[in-house]
Design a protein around this motif. Structure first.
Motif, PDB file in Angstrom:
ATOM      1  N   LEU A 129      45.364  26.160  30.637  1.00  0.00           N
ATOM      2  CA  LEU A 129      45.284  27.444  29.739  1.00  0.00           C
ATOM      3  C   LEU A 129      44.004  28.357  30.206  1.00  0.00           C
ATOM      4  N   ALA A 130      42.895  27.762  30.321  1.00  0.00           N
ATOM      5  CA  ALA A 130      41.842  28.468  30.711  1.00  0.00           C
ATOM      6  C   ALA A 130      41.982  29.234  32.221  1.00  0.00           C
ATOM      7  N   MET A 131      42.484  28.568  33.111  1.00  0.00           N
ATOM      8  CA  MET A 131      42.730  29.406  34.362  1.00  0.00           C
ATOM      9  C   MET A 131      43.864  30.219  34.088  1.00  0.00           C
ATOM     10  N   LEU A 132      44.887  29.956  33.297  1.00  0.00           N
ATOM     11  CA  LEU A 132      46.132  31.177  33.047  1.00  0.00           C
ATOM     12  C   LEU A 132      45.308  32.361  32.581  1.00  0.00           C
ATOM     13  N   GLU A 133      44.383  32.005  31.355  1.00  0.00           N
ATOM     14  CA  GLU A 133      43.698  33.200  30.782  1.00  0.00           C
ATOM     15  C   GLU A 133      42.745  34.068  31.842  1.00  0.00           C
ATOM     16  N   LEU A 134      42.114  33.392  32.584  1.00  0.00           N
ATOM     17  CA  LEU A 134      41.246  33.707  33.529  1.00  0.00           C
ATOM     18  C   LEU A 134      42.029  34.829  34.621  1.00  0.00           C
ATOM     19  N   TRP A 135      43.090  34.156  34.976  1.00  0.00           N
ATOM     20  CA  TRP A 135      44.027  35.292  36.017  1.00  0.00           C
ATOM     21  C   TRP A 135      44.642  36.291  35.170  1.00  0.00           C
ATOM     22  N   LEU A 136      44.991  36.049  33.779  1.00  0.00           N
ATOM     23  CA  LEU A 136      45.627  37.055  32.854  1.00  0.00           C
ATOM     24  C   LEU A 136      44.481  38.205  32.609  1.00  0.00           C
ATOM     25  N   MET A 137      43.362  37.703  32.482  1.00  0.00           N
ATOM     26  CA  MET A 137      42.232  38.708  32.288  1.00  0.00           C
ATOM     27  C   MET A 137      41.768  39.589  33.466  1.00  0.00           C
ATOM     28  N   VAL A 138      41.926  38.931  34.833  1.00  0.00           N
ATOM     29  CA  VAL A 138      41.804  39.702  35.946  1.00  0.00           C
ATOM     30  C   VAL A 138      42.856  40.539  36.172  1.00  0.00           C
ATOM     31  N   LYS A 139      44.152  40.191  35.890  1.00  0.00           N
ATOM     32  CA  LYS A 139      45.376  41.313  35.761  1.00  0.00           C
ATOM     33  C   LYS A 139      45.037  42.232  34.889  1.00  0.00           C
ATOM     34  N   ARG A 140      44.589  42.211  33.797  1.00  0.00           N
ATOM     35  CA  ARG A 140      44.348  43.336  32.690  1.00  0.00           C
ATOM     36  C   ARG A 140      43.227  44.218  33.271  1.00  0.00           C
ATOM     37  N   ARG A 141      42.326  43.653  33.981  1.00  0.00           N
ATOM     38  CA  ARG A 141      41.218  44.718  34.436  1.00  0.00           C
ATOM     39  C   ARG A 141      41.757  45.474  35.554  1.00  0.00           C
ATOM     40  N   GLN A 142      42.442  44.776  36.341  1.00  0.00           N
ATOM     41  CA  GLN A 142      43.132  45.428  37.631  1.00  0.00           C
ATOM     42  C   GLN A 142      43.923  46.573  36.941  1.00  0.00           C
ATOM     43  N   ARG A 143      44.718  46.533  36.134  1.00  0.00           N
ATOM     44  CA  ARG A 143      45.782  47.477  35.562  1.00  0.00           C
ATOM     45  C   ARG A 143      44.921  48.692  34.941  1.00  0.00           C
ATOM     46  N   ARG A 144      43.902  48.135  34.183  1.00  0.00           N
ATOM     47  CA  ARG A 144      43.036  49.377  33.654  1.00  0.00           C
ATOM     48  C   ARG A 144      42.135  49.932  34.659  1.00  0.00           C
ATOM     49  N   ALA A 145      41.868  49.427  35.589  1.00  0.00           N
ATOM     50  CA  ALA A 145      41.141  50.048  36.738  1.00  0.00           C
ATOM     51  C   ALA A 145      41.909  51.008  37.473  1.00  0.00           C
TER      52      ALA A 145
END
Length: 213
Positions: A195-211
């Protein structure tokens, strides 16, 4: 500097994710119950549900951190160290198979070949690593990983000590009880790591979408 607002999770997403994680844990424990009731001498062995589930969880976590490294270059040292820890754990889970079908001590050699170069790279970039780790520790993923690490590598080992269960059960001591306690605790720790690695991947995806917006 990455957009820190991307680390925040909306209320709806948080509720949905919490429900999904709850269902995952419930499903895993249902599998443990099946193993206890149905598998006989295979219960909590290398061929049992719990051990296989640990391998799958660690495999998923390793795949997710690899995907994260390809998507984002803000965490090069942290993700490399995570890859080393998770990869070494995945190899360690295959110790019986490797010892039986490759050679005795094969898992130790493979772990050494994986971990030593990674540690040298991280130590060489220790200043950058410290800055990355400080940022990562403040995220939801970082908290989950810390909990998973402690559950898997510390608590499960101490909780699964034979002398502890001999003291608890006395003359009724059974090794299967001790094995079950240790392996199920480790299963939960591996779940947190995934779950920690899933949350890390999701966080990176959110940052890319916002950028991109």
């Amino acid at each position: 500097m990455p957009d820190q607002s991307a680390d925040r999770i909306g209320f709806r997403a948080l509720c949905l994710r919490g429900l999904a994680y709850l269902l995952l844990i419930a499903a895993l424990l249902q599998g443990v119950l099946y193993e206890a009731n149905q598998l006989g001498v295979m219960r909590f062995s290398e061929s049992g549900f719990t051990e296989i589930a640990q391998t799958l969880l660690l495999l998923g976590a390793t795949a997710l951190v690899l995907m994260t490294r390809r998507l984002d270059h803000q965490w090069p040292h942290v993700t490399l160290l995570l890859l080393g820890l998770l990869g070494a754990s995945l190899i360690r889970e295959q110790d019986a198979w490797l010892d039986a079908y490759v050679f005795d001590g094969a898992w130790e050699l493979l772990v050494t070949l994986l971990v030593v170069p990674i540690l040298l790279i991280v130590l060489r970039g220790r200043l950058s690593f410290a800055a990355e780790l400080e940022r990562y520790a403040a995220t939801f993923s970082g908290g989950l990983f810390a909990a998973g690490f402690l559950a898997t590598y510390v608590f499960s080992r101490l909780y699964g000590r034979s002398d502890l269960w001999q003291a608890i059960l006395g003359e009724h001591y059974l090794r299967i009880v001790k094995d079950a306690a240790e392996e199920v605790t480790e299963l939960f720790g591996c779940t947190l790591l995934l779950l920690a690695m899933l949350e890390l991947w999701l966080m990176v995806k959110r940052r890319q979408r916002r950028a991109a917006n």
